[in-house]
Motif scaffolding. Sequence first.
Motif, PDB file in Angstrom:
ATOM      1  N   UNK A 150      47.063  49.782   1.953  1.00  0.00           N
ATOM      2  CA  UNK A 150      47.611  48.674   2.737  1.00  0.00           C
ATOM      3  C   UNK A 150      48.936  49.097   3.349  1.00  0.00           C
ATOM      4  N   UNK A 151      49.194  48.649   4.551  1.00  0.00           N
ATOM      5  CA  UNK A 151      50.497  48.890   5.162  1.00  0.00           C
ATOM      6  C   UNK A 151      51.526  47.967   4.508  1.00  0.00           C
ATOM      7  N   UNK A 152      52.742  48.450   4.407  1.00  0.00           N
ATOM      8  CA  UNK A 152      53.756  47.708   3.666  1.00  0.00           C
ATOM      9  C   UNK A 152      54.058  46.353   4.287  1.00  0.00           C
ATOM     10  N   UNK A 153      53.911  46.235   5.627  1.00  0.00           N
ATOM     11  CA  UNK A 153      54.263  44.976   6.259  1.00  0.00           C
ATOM     12  C   UNK A 153      53.132  43.960   6.192  1.00  0.00           C
ATOM     13  N   UNK A 154      51.981  44.367   5.718  1.00  0.00           N
ATOM     14  CA  UNK A 154      50.843  43.462   5.629  1.00  0.00           C
ATOM     15  C   UNK A 154      50.898  42.736   4.288  1.00  0.00           C
ATOM     16  N   UNK A 155      50.868  41.408   4.289  1.00  0.00           N
ATOM     17  CA  UNK A 155      50.982  40.666   3.032  1.00  0.00           C
ATOM     18  C   UNK A 155      49.818  40.937   2.086  1.00  0.00           C
ATOM     19  N   UNK A 156      50.103  40.869   0.808  1.00  0.00           N
ATOM     20  CA  UNK A 156      49.079  41.093  -0.208  1.00  0.00           C
ATOM     21  C   UNK A 156      48.453  39.758  -0.580  1.00  0.00           C
ATOM     22  N   UNK A 157      47.130  39.670  -0.621  1.00  0.00           N
ATOM     23  CA  UNK A 157      46.481  38.392  -0.942  1.00  0.00           C
ATOM     24  C   UNK A 157      46.739  37.976  -2.388  1.00  0.00           C
ATOM     25  N   UNK A 158      46.746  36.660  -2.619  1.00  0.00           N
ATOM     26  CA  UNK A 158      46.869  36.167  -3.990  1.00  0.00           C
ATOM     27  C   UNK A 158      45.510  36.178  -4.688  1.00  0.00           C
ATOM     28  N   UNK A 159      44.429  36.179  -3.898  1.00  0.00           N
ATOM     29  CA  UNK A 159      43.070  36.332  -4.424  1.00  0.00           C
ATOM     30  C   UNK A 159      42.269  37.133  -3.410  1.00  0.00           C
ATOM     31  N   UNK A 160      41.387  38.012  -3.893  1.00  0.00           N
ATOM     32  CA  UNK A 160      40.586  38.825  -2.987  1.00  0.00           C
ATOM     33  C   UNK A 160      39.222  39.111  -3.601  1.00  0.00           C
ATOM     34  N   UNK A 161      38.201  39.146  -2.758  1.00  0.00           N
ATOM     35  CA  UNK A 161      36.845  39.490  -3.209  1.00  0.00           C
ATOM     36  C   UNK A 161      36.637  40.996  -3.278  1.00  0.00           C
ATOM     37  N   UNK A 162      37.666  41.758  -2.888  1.00  0.00           N
ATOM     38  CA  UNK A 162      37.510  43.206  -2.797  1.00  0.00           C
ATOM     39  C   UNK A 162      37.090  43.824  -4.133  1.00  0.00           C
ATOM     40  N   UNK A 163      37.573  43.262  -5.236  1.00  0.00           N
ATOM     41  CA  UNK A 163      37.247  43.816  -6.549  1.00  0.00           C
ATOM     42  C   UNK A 163      35.955  43.237  -7.128  1.00  0.00           C
ATOM     43  N   UNK A 164      35.347  42.280  -6.434  1.00  0.00           N
ATOM     44  CA  UNK A 164      34.138  41.635  -6.951  1.00  0.00           C
ATOM     45  C   UNK A 164      32.858  42.286  -6.446  1.00  0.00           C
ATOM     46  N   UNK A 165      32.988  43.220  -5.516  1.00  0.00           N
ATOM     47  CA  UNK A 165      31.798  43.902  -5.003  1.00  0.00           C
ATOM     48  C   UNK A 165      30.940  43.045  -4.097  1.00  0.00           C
ATOM     49  N   UNK A 166      31.552  42.025  -3.470  1.00  0.00           N
ATOM     50  CA  UNK A 166      30.778  41.170  -2.575  1.00  0.00           C
ATOM     51  C   UNK A 166      30.316  41.941  -1.345  1.00  0.00           C
ATOM     52  N   UNK A 167      29.128  41.616  -0.882  1.00  0.00           N
ATOM     53  CA  UNK A 167      28.621  42.119   0.390  1.00  0.00           C
ATOM     54  C   UNK A 167      28.054  40.935   1.153  1.00  0.00           C
ATOM     55  N   UNK A 168      28.256  40.868   2.443  1.00  0.00           N
ATOM     56  CA  UNK A 168      29.007  41.814   3.264  1.00  0.00           C
ATOM     57  C   UNK A 168      30.425  41.339   3.594  1.00  0.00           C
ATOM     58  N   UNK A 169      30.842  40.186   3.083  1.00  0.00           N
ATOM     59  CA  UNK A 169      32.110  39.591   3.501  1.00  0.00           C
ATOM     60  C   UNK A 169      33.295  40.100   2.686  1.00  0.00           C
ATOM     61  N   UNK A 170      34.475  40.011   3.300  1.00  0.00           N
ATOM     62  CA  UNK A 170      35.727  40.142   2.564  1.00  0.00           C
ATOM     63  C   UNK A 170      36.420  38.779   2.649  1.00  0.00           C
ATOM     64  N   UNK A 171      36.687  38.165   1.512  1.00  0.00           N
ATOM     65  CA  UNK A 171      37.291  36.840   1.451  1.00  0.00           C
ATOM     66  C   UNK A 171      38.613  36.961   0.696  1.00  0.00           C
ATOM     67  N   UNK A 172      39.711  36.503   1.320  1.00  0.00           N
ATOM     68  CA  UNK A 172      41.019  36.619   0.695  1.00  0.00           C
ATOM     69  C   UNK A 172      41.848  35.367   0.975  1.00  0.00           C
TER      70      UNK A 172
END
Length: 297
Positions: free
Chosen positions: A13-35
């Motif tokens: 992640x770029x430093x200026x891009x905010x970090x989500x408080x919740x993300x599906x990235x670690x859940x292995x969802x396909x095909x969406x990214x939900x944050x």
Amino acid sequence: MAKTSQVNSTLPRKSEIPIPIMSSETLGWQPLLVEEFQQPPGGIDLPEAWAGHSIALCLAPRPHRISQMVGDRRYTGLYSKGDISITPADIPASYRAEGNDHYLHVLVPAQFFQSVAQQTAELDPTRLELVTEFRVRDPQLEQILMLLKAELYKGGGGVGRLYVESLANVLAIHLLREYSSTQPRIPRHPGGLGDHQLLQVSEYIHAHLDQEIKLVDLANIVSVSQFHFSRLFKQSMGMSPHQYLVQQRVERAKQLLKTSKLAIAQIALQCGFNSQSHLGKAFREATGMTPSDYRQH
């Protein structure tokens, strides 16, 4: 709104891009990214454009002023809870909020969107265009996004993936119908699935209960699109494929609880749940009691 990490991206992640408080990235969802994001006043330029179609749902309890630039289009005005913005893929964008911002962000890969258009509406993906929208009100779209948010907080991983895939297809179809420049007609298939098709699907589910079951696998069994499969299955069974899958996993757990001495954690894995707690939650919702109570009953 703010750009998120790309689906399946290994880039930092770029430093200026905010970090989500919740993300599906670690859940292995396909095909969406939900944050989900919460951030103070500020903004960001996105000259490299989105990796997919971007949908942002405002969750902020108080209205606040937002300035947006998408391609050569500009919008400045208040956003309040329930307002939605849509940014098509491959268009540079910038965003700035004058108040505390809180929103759900969903990234829909362009390739998935094109695939749904081809399979469901037989559209040429090269002629498919999504329309930029600022601050729209769409109760049906909002409901889909809030269902994704609810699933994000359940954190069910493999248990919820079939449900998420179903929601992803419903989301793509809604975008095609309401926000595509082509305005396709989505064909309907009355009558549900035939008895033979239902048996085929049911046998596949029971043979793979301890594994991850994808919507595309079930749809391929009866040779229809994922979107149509979900509709036809619900017409025939009175419940969604995800609900049926959870029901059958609970039924398998009930059998093992009564006929085996396996630990409940082992039973959970054999029934396709990713932990004892996820089995417990589904079991209580279905039976009103815990697996331990059921075994002793």
